[in-house]
Design an enzyme around this catalytic site. Structure first.
Site: not given
Length: 239
Positions: A205-206
């Site tokens: 997700t980063c």
């Protein structure tokens, strides 16, 4: 949810008293999920924080139908009003150092929500492929990518934010929609040790990075994707 049900009981009790002129609790048997309020053994402390006493005195020892309204009001005050006033003031003070709060008055509530929380309806469905990067084994014409884009276009209003939450860590896109997402949403081919149809998609997700197995069919991809989206929410694994 429980407080809402308690408040509904309070409103019902007041109405019954107004039309009967008697003891509505005895006459109409008001209860919470078929249980008398007294049998819930609630005291006037903040739920989860027994050391925080909301009220004292003989009338505020244990919760009953007679003081249920006071209990609901005190819980609400402790959780969203006076109980968090210091934290709210601290947030306002620090936020004011970054951006003067006075200047925010020119924006409506809806505009502030869009700037701070992102947009709900910002899916340019027909332009999905233009704002996604395909890499490491996939191109825009790869069959799994074609299937994925069709699946995303078919998502309903609950599945769309769930997909975003899964891939980016947030249920909304930034102002400007998918084109403004940074880093750009990237979809790569996931290397599977076993048969691809038994594996699940994974994400970073980063980096807005989706690792998608090359499923044999659109139906199997949708099944696995929805499973990962719903069952994988809140989990974290090193990749």
């Amino acid at each position: 949810m429980v407080l809402q049900e308690f408040q509904a009981l309070v409103i019902t009790k007041k109405f019954m008293e107004s039309v009967s002129g008697g003891n509505s609790e005895l006459q109409y048997g008001l209860s919470f999920q078929d249980t008398r309020i007294e049998d819930l053994c609630l005291d006037f402390s903040l739920p989860g924080y027994p050391d925080i006493v909301l009220a004292s005195g003989t009338d505020h020892t244990m919760v009953n139908m007679g003081n249920l309204e006071d209990y609901v009001s005190l819980i609400v005050d402790a959780t969203v009003r006076s109980g968090i006033s210091r934290q709210v003031e601290a947030f306002k003070s620090d936020f004011n150092q970054v951006f003067p709060i006075e200047h925010l008055r020119i924006f409506s509530e809806e505009e502030l929500e869009r700037m701070l929380c992102g947009e709900y309806d910002s899916w340019a469905i027909n332009e999905l492929g233009d704002h996604i990067k395909f890499d490491h084994g996939y191109t825009a014409s790869s069959p799994p990518i074609v299937n994925l884009l069709e699946i995303v276009r078919e998502f309903d209003h609950e599945q769309q934010p769930a997909f975003l939450q899964f891939v980016t860590g947030a249920p909304r896109l930034p102002p400007g929609g998918l084109a403004s997402l940074n880093p750009k949403l990237t979809i790569v081919r996931k290397l599977c040790n076993n048969r691809a149809d038994t594996d699940l998609p994974s994400v970073m997700t980063c980096a807005n990075y989706l690792k998608l197995p090359p499923y044999s069919s659109k139906e199997r991809m949708k099944e696995k994707l929805l499973y990962a989206i719903t069952e994988g929410q809140g989990s974290f694994h090193l990749s």
